[in-house]
Design a protein around this motif. Structure first.
Motif, PDB file in Angstrom:
ATOM      1  N   SER A 195       0.147  10.938   0.034  1.00 59.55           N
ATOM      2  CA  SER A 195      -0.910  11.620   1.096  1.00 59.55           C
ATOM      3  C   SER A 195      -0.185  10.731   2.329  1.00 59.55           C
ATOM      4  CB  SER A 195      -2.186  10.746   0.873  1.00 59.55           C
ATOM      5  OG  SER A 195      -3.013  10.810   1.759  1.00 59.55           O
ATOM      6  N   PHE A 196      -0.193  11.699   3.424  1.00 56.80           N
ATOM      7  CA  PHE A 196       0.514  11.243   4.757  1.00 56.80           C
ATOM      8  C   PHE A 196      -0.825  10.153   5.272  1.00 56.80           C
ATOM      9  CE2 PHE A 196       0.393  12.242   9.352  1.00 56.80           C
ATOM     10  CZ  PHE A 196       1.576  11.491   9.724  1.00 56.80           C
ATOM     11  N   HIS A 197      -1.977  10.535   5.096  1.00 56.24           N
ATOM     12  CA  HIS A 197      -3.115   9.771   5.762  1.00 56.24           C
ATOM     13  C   HIS A 197      -2.985   8.441   5.182  1.00 56.24           C
ATOM     14  CE1 HIS A 197      -4.536  13.729   6.956  1.00 56.24           C
ATOM     15  NE2 HIS A 197      -4.878  13.075   8.278  1.00 56.24           N
ATOM     16  N   PHE A 198      -2.798   8.217   3.916  1.00 61.57           N
ATOM     17  CA  PHE A 198      -2.862   6.898   3.060  1.00 61.57           C
ATOM     18  C   PHE A 198      -1.467   6.158   3.673  1.00 61.57           C
ATOM     19  CE2 PHE A 198      -3.784   5.021  -1.448  1.00 61.57           C
ATOM     20  CZ  PHE A 198      -3.706   4.026  -0.851  1.00 61.57           C
ATOM     21  N   PHE A 199      -0.399   7.147   4.014  1.00 60.36           N
ATOM     22  CA  PHE A 199       0.603   6.241   4.730  1.00 60.36           C
ATOM     23  C   PHE A 199       0.391   5.672   5.871  1.00 60.36           C
ATOM     24  CE2 PHE A 199       3.597   8.414   1.671  1.00 60.36           C
ATOM     25  CZ  PHE A 199       4.444   7.520   0.935  1.00 60.36           C
ATOM     26  N   LEU A 200      -0.560   6.335   6.832  1.00 60.27           N
ATOM     27  CA  LEU A 200      -0.787   6.235   8.220  1.00 60.27           C
ATOM     28  C   LEU A 200      -1.694   4.706   7.973  1.00 60.27           C
ATOM     29  CD1 LEU A 200      -1.990   9.460   9.792  1.00 60.27           C
ATOM     30  CD2 LEU A 200      -0.089   7.938  10.348  1.00 60.27           C
ATOM     31  N   PHE A 201      -2.644   4.859   7.148  1.00 66.69           N
ATOM     32  CA  PHE A 201      -3.439   3.467   6.803  1.00 66.69           C
ATOM     33  C   PHE A 201      -2.538   2.443   6.421  1.00 66.69           C
ATOM     34  CE2 PHE A 201      -5.819   0.685   3.943  1.00 66.69           C
ATOM     35  CZ  PHE A 201      -6.873   0.281   4.745  1.00 66.69           C
ATOM     36  N   ALA A 202      -1.655   2.630   5.630  1.00 63.22           N
ATOM     37  CA  ALA A 202      -0.590   1.243   5.234  1.00 63.22           C
ATOM     38  C   ALA A 202       0.083   0.941   6.504  1.00 63.22           C
ATOM     39  CB  ALA A 202       0.308   1.935   4.085  1.00 63.22           C
ATOM     40  N   LEU A 203       0.691   1.998   7.109  1.00 58.79           N
ATOM     41  CA  LEU A 203       1.272   1.436   8.644  1.00 58.79           C
ATOM     42  C   LEU A 203       0.363   0.702   9.580  1.00 58.79           C
ATOM     43  CD1 LEU A 203       3.482   4.634   9.170  1.00 58.79           C
ATOM     44  CD2 LEU A 203       4.451   2.220   8.854  1.00 58.79           C
ATOM     45  N   PHE A 204      -0.841   1.252   9.669  1.00 62.97           N
ATOM     46  CA  PHE A 204      -1.761   0.334  10.207  1.00 62.97           C
ATOM     47  C   PHE A 204      -2.077  -0.957   9.775  1.00 62.97           C
ATOM     48  CE2 PHE A 204      -6.266  -0.721  11.226  1.00 62.97           C
ATOM     49  CZ  PHE A 204      -6.429  -0.321  12.816  1.00 62.97           C
ATOM     50  N   LEU A 248       0.852  -1.219  -0.061  1.00 64.92           N
ATOM     51  CA  LEU A 248      -0.065   0.011  -0.222  1.00 64.92           C
ATOM     52  C   LEU A 248       0.890   1.261   0.055  1.00 64.92           C
ATOM     53  CD1 LEU A 248      -2.999  -0.967   2.395  1.00 64.92           C
ATOM     54  CD2 LEU A 248      -3.111  -0.451   0.085  1.00 64.92           C
ATOM     55  N   PHE A 249       2.286   1.141   0.402  1.00 64.62           N
ATOM     56  CA  PHE A 249       3.042   2.171   0.143  1.00 64.62           C
ATOM     57  C   PHE A 249       3.244   2.691  -1.331  1.00 64.62           C
ATOM     58  CE2 PHE A 249       3.822   1.770   4.549  1.00 64.62           C
ATOM     59  CZ  PHE A 249       4.687   2.557   5.026  1.00 64.62           C
ATOM     60  N   VAL A 250       2.749   1.936  -2.140  1.00 62.00           N
ATOM     61  CA  VAL A 250       2.972   2.402  -3.716  1.00 62.00           C
ATOM     62  C   VAL A 250       2.067   3.307  -3.952  1.00 62.00           C
ATOM     63  CG1 VAL A 250       2.862   1.528  -6.091  1.00 62.00           C
ATOM     64  CG2 VAL A 250       4.185   0.103  -4.263  1.00 62.00           C
ATOM     65  N   PRO A 251       0.671   3.031  -3.781  1.00 60.93           N
ATOM     66  CA  PRO A 251      -0.078   4.260  -4.104  1.00 60.93           C
ATOM     67  C   PRO A 251      -0.289   5.334  -3.061  1.00 60.93           C
ATOM     68  CG  PRO A 251      -1.415   2.067  -3.031  1.00 60.93           C
ATOM     69  CD  PRO A 251       0.117   1.944  -3.525  1.00 60.93           C
ATOM     70  N   ALA A 252       0.320   5.141  -1.856  1.00 57.23           N
ATOM     71  CA  ALA A 252       0.365   6.287  -0.924  1.00 57.23           C
ATOM     72  C   ALA A 252       1.473   7.067  -1.361  1.00 57.23           C
ATOM     73  CB  ALA A 252       0.713   5.662   0.444  1.00 57.23           C
ATOM     74  N   ALA A 253       2.602   6.534  -1.798  1.00 55.56           N
ATOM     75  CA  ALA A 253       3.699   7.247  -2.362  1.00 55.56           C
ATOM     76  C   ALA A 253       3.256   8.231  -3.709  1.00 55.56           C
ATOM     77  CB  ALA A 253       4.866   6.566  -2.674  1.00 55.56           C
ATOM     78  N   SER A 254       2.399   7.581  -4.758  1.00 56.53           N
ATOM     79  CA  SER A 254       1.747   7.954  -5.787  1.00 56.53           C
ATOM     80  C   SER A 254       0.853   9.249  -5.380  1.00 56.53           C
ATOM     81  CB  SER A 254       1.272   7.121  -6.654  1.00 56.53           C
ATOM     82  OG  SER A 254       1.919   5.980  -7.103  1.00 56.53           O
ATOM     83  N   ALA A 255       0.210   9.177  -4.370  1.00 54.19           N
ATOM     84  CA  ALA A 255      -0.724  10.068  -3.867  1.00 54.19           C
ATOM     85  C   ALA A 255      -0.132  11.198  -3.031  1.00 54.19           C
ATOM     86  CB  ALA A 255      -1.934   9.563  -3.078  1.00 54.19           C
TER      87      ALA A 255
END
Length: 209
Positions: free
Chosen positions: A101-110, A92-99
């Motif tokens: 988005s800090f919140h997307f990274f938080l979701f990936a870490l979760f 999920l870090f792949v789409p999070a990095a593309s976006a």
């Protein structure tokens, strides 16, 4: 090794010990990610506290369900579920990095931490059970030493990959680091899937009795 665990459990013990290293590595990367996100995503120090909240909040959420699941399905199923969540979160870090988005990274870490919670619940008990009860503490201490090695390696790896260029870098380094981690985790999941791991639930119940 023969004094620590029985020969029939040796392969399982080695595999389980790798899990301790992998979740130590993940935790060791957290502080480096925190600094990187502050610089690349303009995240404040107050906001960066959400990284720890997402990470350890997942442990709180998954602890009891993971224990119940493993009582029902066994350690192997719990380990495979944990590795699957770990790999999914890393990817999920792949789409999070593309976006970006800090919140997307938080979701990936979760999601990663949900997987790690499953792994810790399984691996601590399973490592202790893989052999004589007289050497259970020794086995667990040996496995946990690899957790410390992972926590030591994480910041070194993160610093080298995220800041190795001498500047603040960008999110590409984060993306590909976690793709690499996902690949390693997937290989581990395949190994756990194909290796015949002993189901020691009845053995533990007998010892407890």
């Amino acid at each position: 090794m023969g004094r620590i665990t029985s020969p029939q459990y040796r392969k399982a013990f080695i595999l389980v010990t790798t899990l301790f290293f992998m979740w130590g590595l993940s935790y060791g990367l957290i502080d480096v990610l925190n600094k990187h996100f502050q610089e690349t995503l303009s995240v404040s120090k107050a906001q960066s506290g959400l990284i720890q909240a997402a990470y350890f909040g997942a442990y709180f959420v998954i602890a009891i369900p993971a224990g119940l699941f493993m009582e029902w399905k066994g350690y192997k199923a719990g380990i495979l579920s944990g590795l699957s969540l770990y790999a999914l979160g890393a990817l999920l870090f792949v789409p999070a990095a593309s976006a970006a988005s800090f919140h997307f990274f938080l979701f990936a870490l979760f999601v990663i931490a949900l997987g790690l919670g499953c792994l810790e619940t399984a691996a601590n008990s399973y490592s202790s059970a893989l052999g004589s009860s007289d050497t259970a503490e020794t086995r667990l201490n040996l496995s946990q030493s690899f957790n410390g090695l992972g926590q030591f390696t994480g910041p070194l790896l993160g610093g080298l990959l995220f800041f190795g260029g001498g500047g603040d870098g960008d999110l590409e380094a984060v993306r590909w680091t976690y793709v690499g981690i996902a690949c390693v985790v997937i290989v581990l999941a395949i190994l756990f899937a194909v290796v015949d791991l002993p189901d020691l639930r009845s053995h533990e119940e007998a010892q407890a009795g």
